[in-house]
Design an enzyme around this catalytic site. Structure first.
Site, PDB file in Angstrom:
ATOM      1  N   SER A 135      -5.347 -19.726 124.002  1.00  0.00           N
ATOM      2  CA  SER A 135      -6.670 -19.643 123.408  1.00  0.00           C
ATOM      3  C   SER A 135      -7.506 -18.688 124.270  1.00  0.00           C
ATOM      4  O   SER A 135      -7.665 -18.926 125.463  1.00  0.00           O
ATOM      5  CB  SER A 135      -7.291 -21.039 123.368  1.00  0.00           C
ATOM      6  OG  SER A 135      -8.646 -20.979 122.995  1.00  0.00           O
ATOM      7  N   LYS A 161      -4.948 -17.390 119.779  1.00  0.00           N
ATOM      8  CA  LYS A 161      -6.135 -17.902 119.090  1.00  0.00           C
ATOM      9  C   LYS A 161      -7.321 -17.207 119.728  1.00  0.00           C
ATOM     10  O   LYS A 161      -7.408 -17.144 120.957  1.00  0.00           O
ATOM     11  CB  LYS A 161      -6.208 -19.422 119.268  1.00  0.00           C
ATOM     12  CG  LYS A 161      -7.595 -20.065 119.134  1.00  0.00           C
ATOM     13  CD  LYS A 161      -7.495 -21.587 119.091  1.00  0.00           C
ATOM     14  CE  LYS A 161      -8.640 -22.280 119.793  1.00  0.00           C
ATOM     15  NZ  LYS A 161      -8.500 -23.759 119.774  1.00  0.00           N
ATOM     16  N   LYS A 163     -11.592 -17.057 119.929  1.00  0.00           N
ATOM     17  CA  LYS A 163     -12.831 -17.756 119.604  1.00  0.00           C
ATOM     18  C   LYS A 163     -13.713 -16.775 118.845  1.00  0.00           C
ATOM     19  O   LYS A 163     -13.810 -15.601 119.228  1.00  0.00           O
ATOM     20  CB  LYS A 163     -13.534 -18.183 120.895  1.00  0.00           C
ATOM     21  CG  LYS A 163     -12.758 -19.234 121.684  1.00  0.00           C
ATOM     22  CD  LYS A 163     -12.908 -20.608 121.053  1.00  0.00           C
ATOM     23  CE  LYS A 163     -12.343 -21.680 121.958  1.00  0.00           C
ATOM     24  NZ  LYS A 163     -12.576 -23.028 121.402  1.00  0.00           N
ATOM     25  N   ASP A 188     -11.031 -19.827 116.095  1.00  0.00           N
ATOM     26  CA  ASP A 188     -11.737 -21.101 116.309  1.00  0.00           C
ATOM     27  C   ASP A 188     -13.210 -20.789 116.522  1.00  0.00           C
ATOM     28  O   ASP A 188     -13.572 -20.018 117.418  1.00  0.00           O
ATOM     29  CB  ASP A 188     -11.155 -21.797 117.554  1.00  0.00           C
ATOM     30  CG  ASP A 188     -11.779 -23.172 117.807  1.00  0.00           C
ATOM     31  OD1 ASP A 188     -12.633 -23.613 117.015  1.00  0.00           O
ATOM     32  OD2 ASP A 188     -11.395 -23.800 118.825  1.00  0.00           O
ATOM     33  N   GLU A 213     -10.173 -22.561 112.498  1.00  0.00           N
ATOM     34  CA  GLU A 213     -10.481 -23.862 113.102  1.00  0.00           C
ATOM     35  C   GLU A 213     -11.985 -24.094 113.195  1.00  0.00           C
ATOM     36  O   GLU A 213     -12.723 -23.252 113.705  1.00  0.00           O
ATOM     37  CB  GLU A 213      -9.841 -23.885 114.511  1.00  0.00           C
ATOM     38  CG  GLU A 213      -9.978 -25.190 115.270  1.00  0.00           C
ATOM     39  CD  GLU A 213      -9.284 -25.139 116.638  1.00  0.00           C
ATOM     40  OE1 GLU A 213      -8.446 -24.229 116.876  1.00  0.00           O
ATOM     41  OE2 GLU A 213      -9.587 -25.993 117.483  1.00  0.00           O
ATOM     42  N   ASP A 238     -11.006 -29.705 114.209  1.00  0.00           N
ATOM     43  CA  ASP A 238     -10.910 -30.143 115.611  1.00  0.00           C
ATOM     44  C   ASP A 238     -12.009 -31.184 115.804  1.00  0.00           C
ATOM     45  O   ASP A 238     -11.804 -32.390 115.598  1.00  0.00           O
ATOM     46  CB  ASP A 238     -11.073 -28.904 116.516  1.00  0.00           C
ATOM     47  CG  ASP A 238     -11.143 -29.214 118.010  1.00  0.00           C
ATOM     48  OD1 ASP A 238     -11.147 -30.400 118.385  1.00  0.00           O
ATOM     49  OD2 ASP A 238     -11.215 -28.266 118.824  1.00  0.00           O
ATOM     50  N   LYS A 262      -6.193 -33.860 119.702  1.00  0.00           N
ATOM     51  CA  LYS A 262      -6.447 -33.955 121.144  1.00  0.00           C
ATOM     52  C   LYS A 262      -6.590 -35.436 121.442  1.00  0.00           C
ATOM     53  O   LYS A 262      -7.455 -36.101 120.831  1.00  0.00           O
ATOM     54  CB  LYS A 262      -7.767 -33.266 121.519  1.00  0.00           C
ATOM     55  CG  LYS A 262      -7.787 -31.769 121.279  1.00  0.00           C
ATOM     56  CD  LYS A 262      -9.149 -31.180 121.615  1.00  0.00           C
ATOM     57  CE  LYS A 262      -9.170 -29.684 121.334  1.00  0.00           C
ATOM     58  NZ  LYS A 262     -10.500 -29.089 121.553  1.00  0.00           N
ATOM     59  N   GLY A 290      -6.276 -28.284 123.165  1.00  0.00           N
ATOM     60  CA  GLY A 290      -6.444 -28.342 124.619  1.00  0.00           C
ATOM     61  C   GLY A 290      -7.906 -28.449 124.984  1.00  0.00           C
ATOM     62  O   GLY A 290      -8.786 -28.108 124.183  1.00  0.00           O
TER      63      GLY A 290
HETATM   64  O1  OSB Z   1     -12.242 -25.979 120.654  1.00  0.00           O
HETATM   65  O2  OSB Z   1     -10.201 -26.024 121.071  1.00  0.00           O
HETATM   66  C1  OSB Z   1     -11.356 -25.996 121.471  1.00  0.00           C
HETATM   67  C2  OSB Z   1     -11.493 -25.577 125.260  1.00  0.00           C
HETATM   68  C3  OSB Z   1     -12.470 -26.486 125.580  1.00  0.00           C
HETATM   69  C4  OSB Z   1     -13.077 -27.200 124.581  1.00  0.00           C
HETATM   70  C5  OSB Z   1     -12.721 -26.990 123.252  1.00  0.00           C
HETATM   71  C6  OSB Z   1     -11.715 -26.090 122.913  1.00  0.00           C
HETATM   72  C7  OSB Z   1     -11.115 -25.348 123.950  1.00  0.00           C
HETATM   73  C8  OSB Z   1     -10.084 -24.334 123.720  1.00  0.00           C
HETATM   74  C9  OSB Z   1      -9.118 -24.042 124.856  1.00  0.00           C
HETATM   75  O3  OSB Z   1      -9.989 -23.694 122.716  1.00  0.00           O
HETATM   76  C10 OSB Z   1      -7.834 -24.775 124.723  1.00  0.00           C
HETATM   77  C11 OSB Z   1      -7.022 -24.768 125.997  1.00  0.00           C
HETATM   78  O4  OSB Z   1      -6.379 -23.758 126.275  1.00  0.00           O
HETATM   79  O5  OSB Z   1      -7.006 -25.794 126.699  1.00  0.00           O
HETATM   80 MG    MG Z   2     -11.259 -26.093 118.758  1.00  0.00          MG
END
Ligand code: OSB
Ligand code: MG
Length: 368
Positions: A135, A161, A163, A188, A213, A238, A262, A290
């Site tokens: 990500s 992925k 953001k 995302d 996402e 999510d 998660k 994650g």
């Molecule tokens: O929205 O998935 C998410 C990290 C912190 C809080 C929310 C998210 C994320 C990530 C990173 O997208 C995921 C990772 O590599 O741990």
């Molecule tokens: Mg997310």
């Protein structure tokens, strides 16, 4: 089994570089690390929250206080025959799901160790390796995004992925698709779009994304279902999926066709497994999300992703993608096939480097 001692630690473990989402930036991991003891055997868990309530309402201070004042008194020195009993013990607690999950993870780890059972196997995990992606936070510019994509693809991650937020969506996707037309790619938004911006989201269909996402607000289902009905790309939820009941609601409403699981967000491993089973039965693909976890939460995630319904690559990258030095002695390495190897040791398998953990601990309480 009786838990006779619990240690709670607030930590500050800096990331290699700050992680920027649509609405906030994470400089380091500020989880609460939970260690539970029973007759000399220990178990570790992680409530992977932040200092500030941007992703969810909980923070490291609320987790610490709810665990200390509310949750721990309900389990300390009480007979527990199976970690599944915690769901019943905590059934009248509202919210505070990351606080519950961190404690539940530690009890699972401890219990599995006393039974000489591996967590993944015990939960019904069949896989030896799980597919993983990376990500990428919102970078300074397109050049930085390209360098990061290049780096992670070269390392062998199976999917990227990125953001997104209004103003950082179509452009970067166009450029990525021009250079890498066929990679597994998803986005995302962490709730950054309003329904007025639905046209932009619909226009993302042309990028052949694996999923979009959480484009709308953290607790929305309705607008997500409006979007899902109008596009081919699967919507993935999510933030909006906070329990097995919410997952059912979302699928009934067609608010998503993929779910990011998660354990913290849904209140623990048991709820994560329930959602997995329900989705598998209904042929809805899931993947493990994650929270930029330390090696402890990461080990739990990899164990969970070993279950057969986790068919899409997880946001579970190798420890070194996040930290110069993690608090475990056995970090995950990326295999050449873009997978991580599921632990086989008793419990979740993370071996904690307690000396380093103590160095990055900013607050510790002992309850016995
Ligand atoms: O929205 O998935 C998410 C990290 C912190 C809080 C929310 C998210 C994320 C990530 C990173 O997208 C995921 C990772 O590599 O741990
Ligand atoms: Mg997310």
């Amino acid at each position: 089994m009786k838990i006779d001692r619990i240690e709670l630690r607030q930590i500050n473990l800096p990331y290699i570089s700050p992680f920027r989402s649509s609405g906030w930036t994470e400089e380091g991991n500020n989880s609460v690390i939970v260690k539970v003891f029973s007759e000399g055997v220990d178990g570790w868990g992680e409530s992977s929250v932040s200092k500030f309530p941007y992703y969810i309402e909980e923070t490291s201070s609320t987790v610490l206080s709810v665990q200390k004042e509310v949750l721990i008194p309900l389990i300390l020195n009480k007979e527990i025959t199976h970690p599944g009993e915690l769901s019943d013990i905590f059934k009248n607690i509202r919210g505070n799901r990351f606080a519950i999950a961190g404690l539940e993870m530690a009890v699972w780890d401890l219990w599995c160790k006393t039974k000489n059972q591996n967590l993944s196997k015990f939960l019904g995990g069949k896989k030896e390796r799980v597919p993983v992606g990376v990500s990428i936070g919102i970078p300074e510019n397109k050049k930085e995004l390209f360098l990061l994509c290049e780096k992670y693809l070269t390392e062998g991650y199976q999917r990227i992925k990125i953001k997104i937020k209004p103003g950082w969506d179509v452009e970067p996707l166009k450029s990525i698709r021009k250079k890498w037309p066929n990679i597994m790619l998803q986005v995302d938004a962490n709730g950054a779009y309003s329904i007025k911006e639905i046209k932009i989201l619909e226009s993302l269909d042309k990028f052949k994304l694996l999923m979009i996402e959480q484009p709308f607000k953290f607790d929305d289902l309705l607008y997500h279902s409006v979007l899902q009905k109008g596009i081919k790309t699967p919507v993935c939820l999510d933030e909006s999926i906070t329990s097995p009941d919410k997952a059912v609601e979302a699928l009934v409403m067609d608010a998503c066709r993929v779910i990011n699981i998660k354990p913290g967000r849904v209140g623990g491993i048991v709820n994560a497994v329930i959602i997995h089973h329900m989705c598998r039965k209904n042929k809805v693909p899931v993947w493990c999300g994650g929270m930029l976890e330390t090696g402890i939460g990461r080990a739990v995630n990899v164990c969970l992703a070993g279950l057969p319904g986790f068919t899409l690559p997880g946001d579970i990258s190798a420890n070194k993608r996040y930290f110069k030095r993690d608090i475990v002695k056995n970090p995950f390495e990326l295999n050449s096939d873009g997978t991580l190897t599921v632990p086989t040791e008793p419990g979740h398998g993370a071996v904690v480097d307690e000396k380093y953990l103590n160095q990055i601990t900013i607050n510790k309480i002992i309850i016995k």
